[in-house]
Each structure stands twice: as C-alpha cells, then as structure tokens.
Design a protein around this motif. Structure first.
Motif, PDB file in Angstrom:
ATOM      1  N   GLY A  10       0.790  -1.223   0.000  1.00 15.54           N
ATOM      2  CA  GLY A  10       0.000   0.000   0.000  1.00 15.54           C
ATOM      3  C   GLY A  10       0.824   1.276   0.000  1.00 15.54           C
ATOM      4  O   GLY A  10       0.256   2.370   0.075  1.00 15.54           O
ATOM      5  N   PHE A  11       2.131   1.169  -0.100  1.00 21.28           N
ATOM      6  CA  PHE A  11       3.011   2.336  -0.024  1.00 21.28           C
ATOM      7  C   PHE A  11       3.954   2.356  -1.222  1.00 21.28           C
ATOM      8  O   PHE A  11       4.422   1.314  -1.665  1.00 21.28           O
ATOM      9  CB  PHE A  11       3.826   2.297   1.278  1.00 21.28           C
ATOM     10  N   ASP A  12       4.219   3.558  -1.715  1.00 25.18           N
ATOM     11  CA  ASP A  12       5.134   3.707  -2.853  1.00 25.18           C
ATOM     12  C   ASP A  12       6.591   3.754  -2.429  1.00 25.18           C
ATOM     13  O   ASP A  12       7.470   3.385  -3.198  1.00 25.18           O
ATOM     14  CB  ASP A  12       4.809   4.982  -3.643  1.00 25.18           C
ATOM     15  N   ARG A  13       6.826   4.233  -1.206  1.00 23.04           N
ATOM     16  CA  ARG A  13       8.207   4.405  -0.741  1.00 23.04           C
ATOM     17  C   ARG A  13       8.385   3.763   0.627  1.00 23.04           C
ATOM     18  O   ARG A  13       7.501   3.822   1.475  1.00 23.04           O
ATOM     19  CB  ARG A  13       8.550   5.903  -0.642  1.00 23.04           C
ATOM     20  N   VAL A  14       9.555   3.163   0.840  1.00 25.80           N
ATOM     21  CA  VAL A  14       9.837   2.520   2.118  1.00 25.80           C
ATOM     22  C   VAL A  14       9.816   3.546   3.254  1.00 25.80           C
ATOM     23  O   VAL A  14       9.404   3.226   4.375  1.00 25.80           O
ATOM     24  CB  VAL A  14      11.169   1.731   2.065  1.00 25.80           C
ATOM     25  N   ARG A  29       7.320   5.419   8.241  1.00 25.43           N
ATOM     26  CA  ARG A  29       6.603   6.453   9.010  1.00 25.43           C
ATOM     27  C   ARG A  29       5.283   5.906   9.539  1.00 25.43           C
ATOM     28  O   ARG A  29       4.853   6.227  10.639  1.00 25.43           O
ATOM     29  CB  ARG A  29       6.365   7.703   8.161  1.00 25.43           C
ATOM     30  N   PHE A  30       4.635   5.065   8.745  1.00 24.82           N
ATOM     31  CA  PHE A  30       3.372   4.455   9.172  1.00 24.82           C
ATOM     32  C   PHE A  30       3.593   3.425  10.279  1.00 24.82           C
ATOM     33  O   PHE A  30       2.754   3.271  11.173  1.00 24.82           O
ATOM     34  CB  PHE A  30       2.670   3.808   7.968  1.00 24.82           C
ATOM     35  N   LEU A  31       4.719   2.723  10.201  1.00 21.09           N
ATOM     36  CA  LEU A  31       5.053   1.684  11.187  1.00 21.09           C
ATOM     37  C   LEU A  31       6.342   2.061  11.919  1.00 21.09           C
ATOM     38  O   LEU A  31       7.367   1.404  11.767  1.00 21.09           O
ATOM     39  CB  LEU A  31       5.249   0.332  10.489  1.00 21.09           C
ATOM     40  N   PRO A  32       6.306   3.121  12.719  1.00 24.49           N
ATOM     41  CA  PRO A  32       7.548   3.541  13.386  1.00 24.49           C
ATOM     42  C   PRO A  32       8.088   2.455  14.312  1.00 24.49           C
ATOM     43  O   PRO A  32       7.330   1.803  15.041  1.00 24.49           O
ATOM     44  CB  PRO A  32       7.131   4.786  14.171  1.00 24.49           C
TER      45      PRO A  32
END
Length: 138
Positions: free
Chosen positions: A54-58, A63-66
């Motif tokens: 669901g994300f374009d960049r790691v 940031r979503f999963l700190p």
C-alpha cells in the motif's frame, strides 16, 4: 499490576488503518491502541511485506510503522515448521487456497513466542493454533 503483554499484529488490522477502511478502520485503530496500552506491539517481515504493497516508498511505510511503536522481529525457524504443519492440516481439511502459508507463519510466530495475535481472522488462527490468544472483533 499485570506484566506487559506482547501482541503480534496481523496485516489486515494495519491495512484497515492505512486505508481508512470504511468498515474496519475504527475497530482496528481502537484494537491497536488497546494492544499498545497492554504492552508492546510486534510485526515480522511477512507483515511488513504485506503492508508495504500500500506504499510507494519505504520511508512512507516506516513512518506508518515507526520502530518505536512496532517492534520488528525476525521469523523464528521453528515457526516455519509449525506453519508448514498447519498448512498441511488446512489442505487436508479441504482448504483451497494455494498460498495461505504467510498467515500460518504469522500465527505460528505468535503461538511459539507466547504473544497475543491481533487480527480480524479469528477462525483460521483459532482452528490451527488453539493455544493462541486471539484478539478479534468476534
């Protein structure tokens, strides 16, 4: 006071939050908050990989999963054995999916580590890992 609990979070809960799912985002957000209040929350490389779609960049995924909120753990080798046995049992019971192995690996990781599992898929995990404490909407 009770000892802090570790909870492994299944992909579906994290995707509910990431996508702001109309049906499940509120429940998943509350359940994650409860797990964090109870102790620490864990993810493994399979969960990380599944959420990454669901994300374009790691960097956005991180940031979503700190890492200070989501402890990253490797997959235990013994969980691979248990996951394989659960998959064989699934296929013998008539399971049609060809590759639910990641789900079994996630359940095996939680079961062998003595963690709770936060998921919306209680039936599968409870069937194949009866010793596992599953937090789910049911």
């Amino acid at each position: 006071m009770s000892e802090p609990t570790r909870t492994l979070v299944d992909t579906n809960v994290l995707l509910d939050v990431a996508t702001d799912d109309d049906t499940w985002a509120a429940w998943s957000t509350r359940a994650l908050a409860t797990a964090l209040d109870r102790g620490s929350v864990v993810i493994n490389p399979l969960v990380y990989a599944e959420v990454s779609v669901g994300f374009d960049r790691v960097e956005d995924l991180d940031r979503f999963l700190p890492a200070d909120l989501y402890a990253r753990e490797p997959l235990p080798y013994r969980a691979g054995f248990l996951a394989g046995k659960a998959f064989v049992a699934y296929r013998r019971r008539g399971g049609a999916r060809r590759s639910p192995l990641p789900d079994f690996y996630i359940g095996a990781h939680a079961a062998l580590s003595g963690y709770r599992l936060l998921t919306r898929d209680r039936a599968r995990y409870a069937s194949y890992f009866p010793q596992l404490v599953v937090d789910s909407p049911e």
